[in-house]
Motif scaffolding. Structure first.
Motif, mmCIF file in Angstrom:
data_model
loop_
_atom_site.group_PDB
_atom_site.id
_atom_site.type_symbol
_atom_site.label_atom_id
_atom_site.label_comp_id
_atom_site.label_asym_id
_atom_site.label_seq_id
_atom_site.Cartn_x
_atom_site.Cartn_y
_atom_site.Cartn_z
ATOM 1 N N THR A 264 -17.472 4.620 0.860
ATOM 2 C CA THR A 264 -18.764 3.964 1.053
ATOM 3 C C THR A 264 -18.553 2.473 1.250
ATOM 4 O O THR A 264 -17.980 1.793 0.390
ATOM 5 C CB THR A 264 -19.681 4.189 -0.161
ATOM 6 N N ASP A 265 -18.991 1.962 2.391
ATOM 7 C CA ASP A 265 -18.864 0.532 2.671
ATOM 8 C C ASP A 265 -19.686 -0.241 1.646
ATOM 9 O O ASP A 265 -20.886 0.007 1.485
ATOM 10 C CB ASP A 265 -19.367 0.232 4.086
ATOM 11 N N PRO A 266 -19.069 -1.163 0.910
ATOM 12 C CA PRO A 266 -19.772 -1.862 -0.168
ATOM 13 C C PRO A 266 -20.912 -2.759 0.314
ATOM 14 O O PRO A 266 -21.773 -3.133 -0.490
ATOM 15 C CB PRO A 266 -18.671 -2.696 -0.838
ATOM 16 N N GLU A 267 -20.924 -3.103 1.589
ATOM 17 C CA GLU A 267 -21.978 -3.987 2.083
ATOM 18 C C GLU A 267 -23.106 -3.234 2.770
ATOM 19 O O GLU A 267 -24.277 -3.556 2.601
ATOM 20 C CB GLU A 267 -21.384 -5.021 3.056
ATOM 21 N N THR A 271 -21.081 5.489 5.040
ATOM 22 C CA THR A 271 -19.805 6.159 4.841
ATOM 23 C C THR A 271 -18.893 5.881 6.028
ATOM 24 O O THR A 271 -19.297 6.069 7.184
ATOM 25 C CB THR A 271 -19.991 7.677 4.688
ATOM 26 N N ARG A 272 -17.695 5.411 5.727
ATOM 27 C CA ARG A 272 -16.721 5.126 6.776
ATOM 28 C C ARG A 272 -15.417 5.862 6.471
ATOM 29 O O ARG A 272 -15.134 6.201 5.324
ATOM 30 C CB ARG A 272 -16.441 3.618 6.880
ATOM 31 N N ALA A 290 -11.501 -12.590 -0.602
ATOM 32 C CA ALA A 290 -11.032 -11.876 -1.790
ATOM 33 C C ALA A 290 -12.126 -11.018 -2.424
ATOM 34 O O ALA A 290 -11.862 -9.912 -2.905
ATOM 35 C CB ALA A 290 -10.494 -12.867 -2.815
ATOM 36 N N ALA A 291 -13.361 -11.516 -2.431
ATOM 37 C CA ALA A 291 -14.467 -10.774 -3.046
ATOM 38 C C ALA A 291 -14.722 -9.476 -2.281
ATOM 39 O O ALA A 291 -14.889 -8.405 -2.882
ATOM 40 C CB ALA A 291 -15.719 -11.637 -3.072
ATOM 41 N N TYR A 292 -14.750 -9.571 -0.972
ATOM 42 C CA TYR A 292 -14.949 -8.373 -0.139
ATOM 43 C C TYR A 292 -13.784 -7.409 -0.309
ATOM 44 O O TYR A 292 -13.979 -6.198 -0.439
ATOM 45 C CB TYR A 292 -15.095 -8.796 1.322
ATOM 46 N N ALA A 299 -13.635 0.822 -3.651
ATOM 47 C CA ALA A 299 -14.221 1.962 -2.931
ATOM 48 C C ALA A 299 -13.131 2.909 -2.445
ATOM 49 O O ALA A 299 -13.267 4.135 -2.528
ATOM 50 C CB ALA A 299 -15.058 1.456 -1.761
ATOM 51 N N TRP A 300 -12.039 2.354 -1.930
ATOM 52 C CA TRP A 300 -10.910 3.178 -1.478
ATOM 53 C C TRP A 300 -10.320 3.973 -2.645
ATOM 54 O O TRP A 300 -10.027 5.157 -2.511
ATOM 55 C CB TRP A 300 -9.820 2.298 -0.878
ATOM 56 N N ARG A 301 -10.140 3.304 -3.759
ATOM 57 C CA ARG A 301 -9.499 3.942 -4.909
ATOM 58 C C ARG A 301 -10.331 5.108 -5.430
ATOM 59 O O ARG A 301 -9.796 6.195 -5.697
ATOM 60 C CB ARG A 301 -9.275 2.917 -6.021
ATOM 61 N N GLU A 302 -11.641 4.894 -5.555
ATOM 62 C CA GLU A 302 -12.491 5.966 -6.067
ATOM 63 C C GLU A 302 -12.596 7.114 -5.070
ATOM 64 O O GLU A 302 -12.666 8.285 -5.461
ATOM 65 C CB GLU A 302 -13.874 5.411 -6.421
#
Length: 364
Positions: A264-267, A271-272, A290-292, A299-302
């Motif tokens: 899930t794209d945090p911004e 879904t990507r 760094a924040a992004y 998101a990648w890890r989860e």
């Protein structure tokens, strides 16, 4: 003008391999093979050592090379199973030292490390790359200074490279009587091997176009979650070896395990999928924001954690389905074994008695 050449190899200690009863591995794909996974299952020792790509630019380049050789999805499949049986360290020098000490059997490293450490090595049969450091003289530079600089880099500097077991850009330096003859001989032999190898010349600008996305995705999905990954991959291989799943099921599970995650794209909340185009698209921002980067990393890890869990459930489903298809042993047949044996014994005894009586009758 080129003053130094560096190639990628797979280093190992012949003594350690002989002790372990393992043959040399000479391709990137073989570093992710079933054979090495079986070694891990049998011994509990991870046979590969890798530097974390965020800590080693050379290791990052070698891991990128795998995706260049096999393509994005196939490449990540091999990188995933390779990471599952790897010991991660924080520098390329630590890779060399770990192999030297025999704590791991194989380690991807730059070529001069194997010479410095006295290791054996293979040039990957499925492809390697050669790096070089160019020296350029800008237009309008002071001619005298440029001449001195050029002389230093093309003569004195290259001779010093030989002492460090680095190939000079000008191979003629290796024939110079002023360099160490033993080291020059080693490098000449290595150069011949490199020239006959499969060279994958990946343009630096292409590697750079997805470099930051690549190393942080690798770290988030393979390094941070290695315990889960190793357990899942071990379960897949163990089930396949024991005949609990078919070859087709094994290949599907392997492919799913290494498939780029859907996250899930945090911004945007959309879904990507981490395909090559996505990696290139977000690379610059991953490198500078760094924040992004932290949000996408999470998101990648989860997403990877969820993927490994799904693969584990599918593995269990396959095992149960295959077990249900296997004909169950017939209890009645097992219960009839003893009576059958008794009958056979009685028949044999009767036959012996009959034969004995016949002989007695004939003798009379």
């Amino acid at each position: 003008m080129i003053y130094g050449l560096i190639g990628y190899v797979i280093g190992y200690s012949r003594e350690a391999l002989d002790k372990a009863g393992v043959k040399p591995v000479c391709s990137w794909r073989d570093l992710a093979s079933l054979n090495l996974t079986k070694y891990y299952l049998d011994t509990g020792v991870k046979p590969v050592v890798l530097a974390r790509p965020t800590k080693s630019t050379s290791t990052a380049a070698m891991m990128q090379l795998v995706t260049e050789i096999y393509g994005w999805e196939e490449g990540w499949k091999y990188l995933t199973s390779m990471a599952a049986i790897a010991r991660f360290v924080d520098s390329s020098g630590a890779v060399r030292d770990t192999v030297k000490r025999g704590e791991a059997l194989f380690g991807p490293m730059v070529d001069y490390y194997v010479f410095i450490a006295g290791l054996d090595y293979c040039i990957p049969a499925d492809g390697t790359d050669i790096l070089f450091d160019p020296i350029a003289v800008p237009r309008g530079a002071n001619a005298t200074v440029a001449t001195v600089l050029t002389r230093v880099f093309l003569t004195e500097m290259e001779k010093r490279l030989v002492d460090r077991y680095i190939l000079p850009g000008n191979p003629a330096v290796l024939d110079s009587p002023e360099v160490n003859r033993t080291k020059a001989a080693v490098l000449k032999n290595h150069l011949q091997r490199l020239m006959s190898a499969k060279i994958m010349s990946v343009p630096p600008e292409k590697s750079a176009s997805y470099y930051y996305s690549f190393i942080y995705y690798y770290e988030a999905t393979l390094v941070d979650l290695q315990d889960v990954l190793t357990d899942t991959w071990s379960g897949i291989v163990r089930a396949y070896i024991s005949g609990q799943i078919t070859r087709e099921q094994f290949e599907k599970l392997w492919r799913l395990l290494g498939a780029p995650v859907n996250y899930t794209d945090p911004e945007t909340g959309q879904t990507r999928t981490f395909i090559y185009q996505t990696a290139v698209e977000i690379n610059d921002r991953i490198g500078r924001d760094a924040a992004y980067r932290d949000k996408v990393y999470q998101a990648w890890r989860e997403a990877a954690r969820a993927k490994y869990q799904q693969v584990g459930k599918l593995l269990q489903q396959y095992v149960e389905e295959n077990a249900a298809k296997t004909p169950a042993a017939q209890p009645a047949a097992q219960n009839n074994v003893l009576p059958l044996l008794v009958i056979l014994v009685i028949i044999a005894v009767a036959a012996i008695v009959i034969l004995a009586r016949r002989k007695t009758a004939q003798a009379s």
